[in-house]
Design a protein around this motif. Structure first.
Motif, mmCIF file in Angstrom:
data_model
loop_
_atom_site.group_PDB
_atom_site.id
_atom_site.type_symbol
_atom_site.label_atom_id
_atom_site.label_comp_id
_atom_site.label_asym_id
_atom_site.label_seq_id
_atom_site.Cartn_x
_atom_site.Cartn_y
_atom_site.Cartn_z
ATOM 1 N N ILE A 3 -11.050 -7.209 5.370
ATOM 2 C CA ILE A 3 -10.025 -7.805 4.512
ATOM 3 C C ILE A 3 -9.107 -8.703 5.330
ATOM 4 O O ILE A 3 -8.769 -9.827 4.921
ATOM 5 N N GLN B 239 -9.111 2.388 7.285
ATOM 6 C CA GLN B 239 -10.416 2.723 6.719
ATOM 7 C C GLN B 239 -11.463 1.662 7.056
ATOM 8 O O GLN B 239 -11.137 0.509 7.379
ATOM 9 N N MET C 224 -11.295 -2.303 6.337
ATOM 10 C CA MET C 224 -9.943 -2.872 6.429
ATOM 11 C C MET C 224 -9.932 -4.168 7.227
ATOM 12 O O MET C 224 -9.323 -5.168 6.827
ATOM 13 N N GLN D 207 -8.575 -8.702 -4.341
ATOM 14 C CA GLN D 207 -8.729 -9.559 -3.169
ATOM 15 C C GLN D 207 -8.611 -11.030 -3.543
ATOM 16 O O GLN D 207 -8.003 -11.832 -2.818
ATOM 17 N N LEU E 41 -6.320 -0.130 2.838
ATOM 18 C CA LEU E 41 -7.394 0.589 2.142
ATOM 19 C C LEU E 41 -7.201 2.095 2.255
ATOM 20 O O LEU E 41 -6.703 2.587 3.267
ATOM 21 N N GLU E 42 -7.619 2.800 1.201
ATOM 22 C CA GLU E 42 -7.718 4.253 1.244
ATOM 23 C C GLU E 42 -9.167 4.634 0.975
ATOM 24 O O GLU E 42 -9.942 3.861 0.406
ATOM 25 N N LYS F 212 -12.203 6.100 -0.906
ATOM 26 C CA LYS F 212 -12.413 6.101 -2.350
ATOM 27 C C LYS F 212 -12.259 7.493 -2.959
ATOM 28 O O LYS F 212 -11.824 7.634 -4.104
ATOM 29 N N GLU G 179 0.879 -1.145 0.000
ATOM 30 C CA GLU G 179 0.000 0.000 0.000
ATOM 31 C C GLU G 179 0.924 1.204 0.000
ATOM 32 O O GLU G 179 1.772 1.282 0.823
ATOM 33 N N ASN H 281 -5.326 -1.869 -5.040
ATOM 34 C CA ASN H 281 -6.684 -1.363 -4.819
ATOM 35 C C ASN H 281 -7.548 -2.476 -4.248
ATOM 36 O O ASN H 281 -8.172 -3.243 -4.981
ATOM 37 N N PHE H 282 -7.578 -2.556 -2.905
ATOM 38 C CA PHE H 282 -8.343 -3.624 -2.271
ATOM 39 C C PHE H 282 -9.842 -3.388 -2.321
ATOM 40 O O PHE H 282 -10.613 -4.235 -1.870
ATOM 41 N N HIS H 283 -10.286 -2.265 -2.862
ATOM 42 C CA HIS H 283 -11.717 -2.102 -3.124
ATOM 43 C C HIS H 283 -12.150 -2.984 -4.293
ATOM 44 O O HIS H 283 -13.338 -3.266 -4.456
#
Length: 647
Positions: A322, A316, A319, A255, A282-283, A285, A215, A248-250
């Motif tokens: 995840i 975030q 998180m 994932q 995570l950040e 969006k 990250e 980008n774990f969104h």
């Protein structure tokens, strides 16, 4: 002639009425009894027929014989003298089975959970590029680790933790990963890794390895966290170096890719993973500009990470979901008996209360433990500061979870360089006498220090390299780390005296004490399962006990981090005898001797493990109720030699 005819008729009747004998010889004393003188052939014939008829036979004077017909056998087996013993034996067998089942259920219910492999002994953390060079290129490698497994086994280590060896640019010297499913050629091949895992398991130790999900708007290393890529004609985000673009774990596909990476290594035999810097997963969006700490500062002059609040790029919402998904993947590979897959997390500069959140919730597990590196942050040490770290972790850790402790790592200054050589032994004694898993960074067992500052023309703080110098094996060239003419980092100048070979022969060496401590930790229930009770601390010392229900003795641990001091233990523990025995000391000359409990003199950096026989355990006393801690409650039965929970 009439007599011969009568015999033939009788024999004929017997052949018609009786079953085949199948080769057994009848007991002639029974079957061929002499008839009464007054009997006739007709009487003998009638007697023979009545056995097979409906009338009740008379078995007086007749004994069971081999090969008897089943009708005869049933008649005998129904008699009380045969039936009653048989029934008694049957019900005894049933009762015995029920007792065994009940005892088994009771033992299962009352027995505490067995310690898993990652709880039983120390973890030994290896930075592979600096441990041992096997191919003379100046870089440590996987074969080098395998060559030194006998040494690791001699430390009574249960878990080998190898930091990142994935294919990478080697920027940041650990994290700039290019391919998570390849071994970087500098460390060897995939076959080398597979051989290493097999060899570690053969030694009875367990392999663990690390994984770093990459990250920030400012990079952790300063300046912008956005970088323009000329190939794609786009900017990408990186919270660390530009060689470490954020994932980008969104995106569900990302994932899923991480899940496949985990499965790849788990299939290879890896027993656990460490997930570093998880708060950066995570950040937000929207990725808005983050807020300045000093709002009056000119925006163009904001270049350091500490000059911004990072509310949009760390910790975030989502998180922890995840992290839980990582745990679920690990659990899928933990179904095989004896192959539980360990998961650790590194929270990176979080407060203790936020770090322990990575244990998870009561019914939703995350990490087996988040790594506790708060002792590594102590640039000065005292009894008070050590006590503060210990109690802060234990008071914040969720009930029933397992603690861990470390005094160094690849991203922190080595202990001797932070605090001084005199604290090596007392800090190792602290690690092995606290409840939980001790974690040792390679070289800490012999007291290695930082190397002097170097310049490798890198764009980040090269001080992080100072604790990564080559392992000091002996006093030969390059400290026995490599036969190359040049090593990737220089060895420390003290390697002629601070090395494994020298300390093996010194009865008072740091290495010898480390081995004694790890052996004591492995063999003493007081240390690996017992209660921790805090007695007292001040600017110099900290004193605590380790005890367990069912064992009528305790360990009193006395550690001095300040100047020389005189301690009166009788003021701390009522009923303490005038003298107690020293089980282990940082000064090996004192081992096994007696010490006066009314006046114990301790030098700077000196530690003692004292042994005292008593039935008056502190954790049962009201005065110590809030000063005692146990992770997994257990009691010991000396009669049955088992642990149980119903104390």
């Amino acid at each position: 002639m009439a007599e011969d005819k009568s015999k033939r008729d009788s024999i004929g009747m017997n052949m018609k009425g009786c079953q085949t004998n199948n080769g057994f010889v009848h007991n002639e004393d029974i079957l061929e009894q002499t008839p009464d003188t007054g009997s006739t052939a007709g009487n003998l014939q009638h007697s023979t027929m009545s056995i097979l008829g409906s009338q009740e036979p008379d078995f007086k004077g007749i004994q069971p014989y081999a090969g008897m017909p089943k009708e005869v056998l049933f008649q005998f087996s129904g008699q009380a003298r045969y039936r009653i013993p048989r029934e008694i034996l049957f019900w005894l067998a049933v009762a015995s089975v029920l007792v065994l089942i009940a005892a088994t259920i009771a033992i299962i219910i009352l027995s505490p959970k067995c310690l898993d492999w990652w709880q039983e002994g120390p973890m030994y953390r290896i930075y592979p590029r600096s441990f041992k060079d096997s191919n003379k290129d100046g870089n440590g490698d996987l074969k080098g680790i395998q060559d030194k497994l006998d040494y690791i086994t001699a430390l009574n280590v249960k878990t080998v933790w190898i930091t990142s060896f994935y294919k990478s640019s080697l920027k940041d010297f650990r994290y700039g990963v290019e391919d998570f499913q390849q071994v970087d050629p500098i460390f060897g091949t995939m076959e080398d890794f597979e051989n290493l895992v097999a060899a570690i398991h053969d030694k009875g130790s367990v392999n663990g390895t690390t994984m770093q999900p990459e990250e920030q708007a400012l990079s952790v290393y300063g300046n912008s966290s956005w970088h323009f890529d000329e190939v794609r004609n786009q900017c990408y985000f990186h919270q660390f170096m530009k060689e470490q673009p954020d994932l980008n774990f969104h995106n569900p596909d990302v994932q899923e890719e991480i899940k496949e990476i985990l499965q790849f290594w788990l299939t290879k035999g890896v027993d656990g993973f460490s997930f570093d810097a998880v708060k950066f997963l995570l950040e937000a969006k929207h990725l808005r500009d983050e807020i300045q700490v000093n709002k009056t500062q000119i925006p163009d002059t904001v270049t350091q990470y500490s000059e911004l609040y990072h509310d949009f790029t760390t910790t975030q919402v989502g998180m922890h979901d995840i992290v839980r998904s990582f745990r679920q993947t690990m659990d899928q590979y933990s179904t095989e008996p004896g192959r539980y897959r360990f998961m650790g997390t590194e929270a990176y500069a979080e407060t203790i209360d936020r770090t322990v959140m990575y244990y998870g919730l009561p019914f939703i597990q995350e990490a087996d433990f988040p790594f506790n590196n708060y002792l590594t942050m102590l640039d000065t040490v005292s009894g008070n500061s050590v006590y503060e770290v210990i109690t802060s972790w234990m008071e914040n850790m969720p009930e029933g979870k397992w603690p861990n402790w470390m005094i160094g790592g690849p991203d922190s200054s080595r202990l001797t360089s932070r605090l001084g050589n005199e604290y090596v032994n007392v800090m190792n004694m602290l690690l092995f006498t606290l409840p939980g898993t001790p974690i040792t960074y390679y070289g800490e067992e012999i007291g290695m220090g930082n190397i002097v500052a170097i310049n490798l023309n890198e764009s980040y703080d090269t001080n992080t390299l100072l604790s990564k110098s080559p392992m000091q094996w002996d006093n030969s060239s390059n400290a026995g780390f490599s036969e190359a003419s040049h090593t990737w980092l220089p060895t420390n100048s003290d390697y002629h005296t601070v090395n494994v070979d020298v300390q093996k022969t010194q009865p008072r060496s740091a290495l010898k004490l480390y081995q004694d401590l790890s052996l004591l930790h492995a063999n003493e229930l007081l240390l690996n399962r017992g209660w921790f009770c805090h007695l007292r601390n001040d600017s110099h010392y900290v004193v605590y006990t380790r005890e367990l229900d069912g064992i009528d003795r305790i360990f009193i641990v006395v550690l001095n981090f300040g100047e020389s001091t005189l301690l009166n233990l009788q003021n701390m523990i009522s009923g303490l005898p005038a003298t107690v025995r020293i089980r282990l000391s940082t000064n090996s000359a004192n081992k096994g001797s007696e010490v006066d409990t009314s006046g114990i003199f301790l030098d700077k950096g000196e530690g003692l493990i004292l042994e005292h026989n008593t039935k008056n355990l502190l954790h049962r006393q009201t005065a110590f109720r809030d000063r005692c801690f146990v992770s997994n409650r257990a009691c010991y039965s000396s009669v049955l030699n088992i642990l149980y929970t119903s104390c």
